[in-house]
Every structure is written in structure tokens, then in C-alpha cells.
Design a protein around this motif. Structure first.
Motif, PDB file in Angstrom:
ATOM      1  N   MET A   8     -21.723  79.735  93.309  1.00  0.00           N
ATOM      2  CA  MET A   8     -22.706  78.845  92.738  1.00  0.00           C
ATOM      3  C   MET A   8     -23.115  79.366  91.390  1.00  0.00           C
ATOM      4  SD  MET A   8     -26.244  77.713  94.602  1.00  0.00           S
ATOM      5  CE  MET A   8     -27.707  78.407  94.007  1.00  0.00           C
ATOM      6  N   MET A   9     -23.266  78.486  90.415  1.00  0.00           N
ATOM      7  CA  MET A   9     -23.613  78.887  89.129  1.00  0.00           C
ATOM      8  C   MET A   9     -25.187  78.094  88.844  1.00  0.00           C
ATOM      9  SD  MET A   9     -21.327  78.462  85.591  1.00  0.00           S
ATOM     10  CE  MET A   9     -21.255  76.712  85.744  1.00  0.00           C
ATOM     11  N   ASN A  10     -25.815  78.874  88.383  1.00  0.00           N
ATOM     12  CA  ASN A  10     -27.127  78.340  87.765  1.00  0.00           C
ATOM     13  C   ASN A  10     -26.987  78.015  86.257  1.00  0.00           C
ATOM     14  OD1 ASN A  10     -28.464  78.819  90.079  1.00  0.00           O
ATOM     15  ND2 ASN A  10     -29.130  80.826  89.551  1.00  0.00           N
ATOM     16  N   VAL A  11     -27.393  76.753  85.741  1.00  0.00           N
ATOM     17  CA  VAL A  11     -27.464  76.275  84.353  1.00  0.00           C
ATOM     18  C   VAL A  11     -28.874  75.982  83.828  1.00  0.00           C
ATOM     19  CG1 VAL A  11     -26.154  74.600  82.832  1.00  0.00           C
ATOM     20  CG2 VAL A  11     -24.990  75.404  84.809  1.00  0.00           C
ATOM     21  N   MET A  12     -29.007  76.347  82.707  1.00  0.00           N
ATOM     22  CA  MET A  12     -30.284  75.718  82.090  1.00  0.00           C
ATOM     23  C   MET A  12     -30.155  74.951  81.182  1.00  0.00           C
ATOM     24  SD  MET A  12     -33.587  77.799  80.263  1.00  0.00           S
ATOM     25  CE  MET A  12     -33.727  78.865  81.606  1.00  0.00           C
ATOM     26  N   ILE A  13     -30.633  73.583  81.297  1.00  0.00           N
ATOM     27  CA  ILE A  13     -30.452  72.715  80.208  1.00  0.00           C
ATOM     28  C   ILE A  13     -31.913  72.690  79.587  1.00  0.00           C
ATOM     29  CG2 ILE A  13     -30.124  70.437  79.697  1.00  0.00           C
ATOM     30  CD1 ILE A  13     -28.226  70.348  82.045  1.00  0.00           C
ATOM     31  N   THR A  14     -31.719  72.777  78.104  1.00  0.00           N
ATOM     32  CA  THR A  14     -33.011  72.665  77.370  1.00  0.00           C
ATOM     33  C   THR A  14     -32.947  71.415  76.461  1.00  0.00           C
ATOM     34  OG1 THR A  14     -33.068  75.009  77.168  1.00  0.00           O
ATOM     35  CG2 THR A  14     -34.321  73.725  75.671  1.00  0.00           C
ATOM     36  N   MET A  15     -33.975  70.335  76.533  1.00  0.00           N
ATOM     37  CA  MET A  15     -34.150  69.213  75.715  1.00  0.00           C
ATOM     38  C   MET A  15     -35.400  69.040  75.357  1.00  0.00           C
ATOM     39  SD  MET A  15     -31.990  67.128  78.609  1.00  0.00           S
ATOM     40  CE  MET A  15     -31.945  65.508  77.961  1.00  0.00           C
ATOM     41  N   SER A  16     -35.412  68.528  74.068  1.00  0.00           N
ATOM     42  CA  SER A  16     -36.820  68.352  73.572  1.00  0.00           C
ATOM     43  C   SER A  16     -37.291  67.033  74.058  1.00  0.00           C
ATOM     44  CB  SER A  16     -36.459  67.863  72.025  1.00  0.00           C
ATOM     45  OG  SER A  16     -35.964  66.611  71.843  1.00  0.00           O
ATOM     46  N   ASP A  17     -38.700  66.721  73.944  1.00  0.00           N
ATOM     47  CA  ASP A  17     -39.288  65.548  74.561  1.00  0.00           C
ATOM     48  C   ASP A  17     -38.652  64.303  74.192  1.00  0.00           C
ATOM     49  OD1 ASP A  17     -41.051  67.441  75.588  1.00  0.00           O
ATOM     50  OD2 ASP A  17     -42.667  66.929  74.309  1.00  0.00           O
ATOM     51  N   ASP A  18     -38.233  64.236  72.740  1.00  0.00           N
ATOM     52  CA  ASP A  18     -37.686  62.901  72.394  1.00  0.00           C
ATOM     53  C   ASP A  18     -36.339  62.676  73.087  1.00  0.00           C
ATOM     54  OD1 ASP A  18     -40.065  62.511  70.539  1.00  0.00           O
ATOM     55  OD2 ASP A  18     -38.779  63.311  68.800  1.00  0.00           O
ATOM     56  N   GLU A  19     -35.416  63.660  73.346  1.00  0.00           N
ATOM     57  CA  GLU A  19     -34.525  63.397  73.932  1.00  0.00           C
ATOM     58  C   GLU A  19     -34.631  62.946  75.429  1.00  0.00           C
ATOM     59  OE1 GLU A  19     -31.174  66.704  72.381  1.00  0.00           O
ATOM     60  OE2 GLU A  19     -33.228  67.398  73.331  1.00  0.00           O
ATOM     61  N   ILE A  20     -35.640  63.547  76.071  1.00  0.00           N
ATOM     62  CA  ILE A  20     -35.831  63.342  77.460  1.00  0.00           C
ATOM     63  C   ILE A  20     -36.546  61.757  77.444  1.00  0.00           C
ATOM     64  CG2 ILE A  20     -37.376  63.594  79.345  1.00  0.00           C
ATOM     65  CD1 ILE A  20     -37.315  66.614  78.718  1.00  0.00           C
ATOM     66  N   LYS A  21     -37.319  61.339  76.445  1.00  0.00           N
ATOM     67  CA  LYS A  21     -37.852  60.075  76.379  1.00  0.00           C
ATOM     68  C   LYS A  21     -36.652  59.104  76.236  1.00  0.00           C
ATOM     69  CE  LYS A  21     -42.648  61.159  74.720  1.00  0.00           C
ATOM     70  NZ  LYS A  21     -43.306  61.010  73.370  1.00  0.00           N
ATOM     71  N   LYS A  22     -35.835  59.100  75.377  1.00  0.00           N
ATOM     72  CA  LYS A  22     -34.777  58.470  75.285  1.00  0.00           C
ATOM     73  C   LYS A  22     -33.646  58.374  76.434  1.00  0.00           C
ATOM     74  CE  LYS A  22     -30.733  57.687  72.016  1.00  0.00           C
ATOM     75  NZ  LYS A  22     -30.272  56.798  72.967  1.00  0.00           N
ATOM     76  N   ILE A  23     -33.534  59.297  77.054  1.00  0.00           N
ATOM     77  CA  ILE A  23     -32.793  58.848  78.189  1.00  0.00           C
ATOM     78  C   ILE A  23     -33.655  58.252  79.367  1.00  0.00           C
ATOM     79  CG2 ILE A  23     -31.843  60.279  80.417  1.00  0.00           C
ATOM     80  CD1 ILE A  23     -31.353  62.660  78.327  1.00  0.00           C
ATOM     81  N   LEU A  24     -34.849  58.488  79.661  1.00  0.00           N
ATOM     82  CA  LEU A  24     -35.501  57.651  80.391  1.00  0.00           C
ATOM     83  C   LEU A  24     -35.658  56.110  79.966  1.00  0.00           C
ATOM     84  CD1 LEU A  24     -38.075  60.402  81.473  1.00  0.00           C
ATOM     85  CD2 LEU A  24     -36.175  59.168  82.978  1.00  0.00           C
ATOM     86  N   ARG A  25     -35.972  56.027  78.831  1.00  0.00           N
ATOM     87  CA  ARG A  25     -36.136  54.623  77.945  1.00  0.00           C
ATOM     88  C   ARG A  25     -34.619  53.900  78.119  1.00  0.00           C
ATOM     89  NH1 ARG A  25     -39.843  53.315  74.020  1.00  0.00           N
ATOM     90  NH2 ARG A  25     -41.667  54.774  74.176  1.00  0.00           N
ATOM     91  N   ASP A  26     -33.613  54.594  78.233  1.00  0.00           N
ATOM     92  CA  ASP A  26     -32.188  54.044  78.067  1.00  0.00           C
ATOM     93  C   ASP A  26     -32.008  53.544  79.684  1.00  0.00           C
ATOM     94  OD1 ASP A  26     -31.699  54.127  75.553  1.00  0.00           O
ATOM     95  OD2 ASP A  26     -30.259  56.094  75.545  1.00  0.00           O
TER      96      ASP A  26
END
Length: 58
Positions: free
Chosen positions: A1-19
């Protein structure tokens, strides 16, 4: 098992959810993203009522 941390800006998260909502046929009027004291990220979204009503007719 491997843990991965993904860092995203608020604007990136908003764009993904809006899309995501756009792919479902919704237009996003407004949105806000924030995290609470428990580390939970919340996304408040405003959709246009006519989109919601149209989806109800399908």
C-alpha cells in the motif's frame, strides 16, 4: 500500500467540481470552499433553479 498526498488550490478544486456539475447539465451560479476545525473540506454550491427543475422532468 502506498500513501499519496495531493495538494490543490481552492481554485483548482472549484474548477473540478464546477466541471463535474456542468457534465451533469447544471450551471453553477456561485460556490465557496472551506475547511472546518475538524479538517473536513466543504463545498457550498448554488445552482440555478431552472436547471434543477429541468432535471426533475427527465
Amino acid at each position: 500500500m502506498m500513501n499519496v498526498m495531493i495538494t490543490m488550490s481552492d481554485d483548482e478544486i472549484k474548477k473540478i467540481l464546477r466541471d463535474h456539475f456542468a457534465q451533469k447539465g447544471f450551471n453553477v451560479k456561485g460556490s465557496q470552499i472551506y475547511s472546518d476545525d475538524n479538517g473536513i473540506v466543504r463545498f457550498d454550491i448554488q445552482l440555478y433553479a431552472y436547471d434543477i427543475l429541468a432535471k426533475g422532468d427527465e
